[in-house]
Scaffold this active site. Structure first.
Site, PDB file in Angstrom:
ATOM      1  N   LYS A 234       0.989  -1.097   0.079  1.00 21.47           N
ATOM      2  CA  LYS A 234       0.121  -0.066  -0.067  1.00 21.47           C
ATOM      3  C   LYS A 234       0.885   1.278  -0.179  1.00 21.47           C
ATOM      4  CE  LYS A 234      -2.489  -1.185   3.809  1.00 21.47           C
ATOM      5  NZ  LYS A 234      -2.330  -2.597   3.965  1.00 21.47           N
TER       6      LYS A 234
HETATM    7  N1  GLU Z   1      -2.035  -4.277   9.597  1.00 20.16           N
HETATM    8  C1  GLU Z   1      -1.419  -5.231   9.182  1.00 20.16           C
HETATM    9  C2  GLU Z   1      -1.368  -4.943   7.575  1.00 20.16           C
HETATM   10  O1  GLU Z   1      -1.865  -3.954   6.993  1.00 20.16           O
HETATM   11  C3  GLU Z   1      -1.964  -6.584   8.916  1.00 20.16           C
HETATM   12  C4  GLU Z   1      -1.820  -7.204  10.468  1.00 20.16           C
HETATM   13  C5  GLU Z   1      -2.401  -8.571  10.433  1.00 20.16           C
HETATM   14  O2  GLU Z   1      -3.337  -9.119   9.584  1.00 20.16           O
HETATM   15  O3  GLU Z   1      -2.026  -9.349  11.648  1.00 20.16           O
HETATM   16  O4  GLU Z   1      -0.217  -5.229   6.899  1.00 20.16           O
END
Ligand code: GLU
Length: 297
Positions: A234
Site C-alpha cells: 500500500k
Molecule cells: N495491519 C497489517 C497490514 O496491513 C496486517 C496485520 C495482520 O493481519 O495481522 O499489513
C-alpha cells in the site's frame, strides 16, 4: 469487550493499516479471510491498525472501509480502531515489565548494526531519554506451528529475530504487541492474512505465551507480486483496486485464491457473486506459493 462467537465459534478478521489505498494484495487478504469465515459459519471482523501515524496516509482508512463496502465485505461487528485502545496495550506491557519478561532498551539501530541487527543483550553506547521496550527472548526459543496453507513453519526467534520491540523509542506501540492483544481481546480464533506476515507469527505466538493468551489458528494467503517480483504494498502506492468495478476485481481475487473460474462466471452483482463464492469456495485449492495476479495455483 463483548463479543459473540457466531454459531460455529469461528471468528476471523481483516486488519488493514491505513498506509495507503487497498491494493489487490490487501483485497485478497480481505476476501480470503471473509470467505474462510463465511464457509465456517463464523464471524468476520474489521480492525483498523492505525498505530503508526508517521506512515499513515490522510483519509486512507476511510477509503479502505469504503472500498470494502463496495466489494460487499461487511464486518459482523463494530469496527475496532487500534488508536483508541492504548490502555489495553499499556496494561499488557506493564504486566510483562512487572514479570521481568520485558525490559527498557537504549540501543539504537546504529548500535545494533554492530551485532547484525539482532538484539541479544544491550550494546547501547548512550542512554536515551525515551528507551524502547523489548520482549526478552530466551535462548533456544524455537516456535513451530502448522499453517493451514503453508504447512509446518518453524523459527528460532532468539537466533533469527532476537529480543523484539513492544513499544518503540518514538513512543508508538509496536504492531506485534497490539496485534496479539487485540486478537485475544476480540476472541479471534482464526488469523487469515498475507504471507508477508508469516515471519511475524512465531513472535506473536511467543508473546501470546508470555501473556497467557490462547494461540489462534493461522492461514497465510499467497502474496501478490508485482512485475518486478516484489510484493505489492500500500505504501509503495501499488495499483489501488477500483471499487467502481467490484465484479472484475473479486473474480480476479477468486482466481488468485486458486478457485474454479466458472463458479462466478454468471454472477449478476456483488451480493450474487458473494453468495456463489461462499457456496463454491474450497480452501484446499488455495495455492501455497506467491505469484503475479494472473498466475494460478
Ligand atoms: N495491519 C497489517 C497490514 O496491513 C496486517 C496485520 C495482520 O493481519 O495481522 O499489513
Amino acid at each position: 469487550m463483548t463479543t459473540s462467537p457466531g454459531p460455529s465459534g469461528y471468528r476471523g478478521r481483516f486488519a488493514p493499516s491505513p498506509t495507503g489505498d487497498l491494493h489487490f494484495g490487501s483485497l485478497l487478504a480481505a476476501f480470503g479471510s471473509w470467505l474462510l469465515a463465511r464457509r465456517a459459519g463464523g464471524r468476520w471482523l474489521v480492525r483498523v491498525e492505525d498505530l503508526d501515524p508517521p506512515r499513515e496516509v490522510e483519509g486512507a482508512a476511510r477509503r479502505q472501509l469504503d472500498a470494502l463496502h463496495a466489494f460487499g465485505l461487511e464486518p459482523d461487528e463494530e469496527i475496532v480502531w487500534q488508536s483508541r485502545r492504548p490502555t489495553l496495550y499499556e496494561a499488557a506491557l506493564q504486566r510483562l515489565l512487572d514479570e521481568g519478561r520485558a525490559f527498557h532498551c537504549h540501543c539504537s539501530r546504529t548500535d545494533l548494526a554492530t551485532v547484525s541487527g539482532i538484539h541479544r543483550r544491550c550494546v547501547a553506547r548512550h542512554t536515551r531519554p525515551d528507551p524502547a521496550v523489548r520482549l526478552r527472548v530466551e535462548d533456544g526459543s524455537v516456535v513451530a506451528f502448522d499453517d493451514a496453507i503453508r504447512g509446518h513453519v518453524e523459527q528460532d526467534v532468539s537466533r533469527e529475530v532476537g529480543d523484539f520491540v513492544l513499544r518503540r523509542a518514538d513512543g508508538f506501540w509496536a504492531y506485534q504487541l497490539a496485534v496479539v492483544v487485540d486478537d485475544a481481546d476480540q476472541d479471534i480464533t482464526d488469523v487469515v492474512r498475507g504471507a508477508d506476515l508469516l515471519d511475524s507469527t512465531p513472535r506473536q505466538i511467543l508473546l501470546q505465551r508470555a501473556l497467557g493468551l490462547p494461540t489462534p489458528r493461522y492461514a497465510h494467503l499467497p502474496l501478490v507480486l508485482g512485475p518486478d517480483g516484489r510484493k505489492l504494498s500500500k505504501s509503495d502506492a501499488a495499483q489501488p483496486v477500483d471499487p467502481a468495478d467490484p465484479l472484475t476485481t473479486l473474480r480476479a481475487a477468486w482466481l488468485r485464491l486458486g478457485q474454479a473460474p466458472q463458479a462466478l462466471a454468471e454472477a449478476r452483482d456483488v451480493p450474487d457473486l458473494l453468495a456463489r463464492a461462499t457456496t463454491a469456495f474450497d480452501s484446499s485449492r488455495i495455492p501455497p506459493r506467491d505469484g503475479a495476479p494472473h498466475e494460478m495455483s
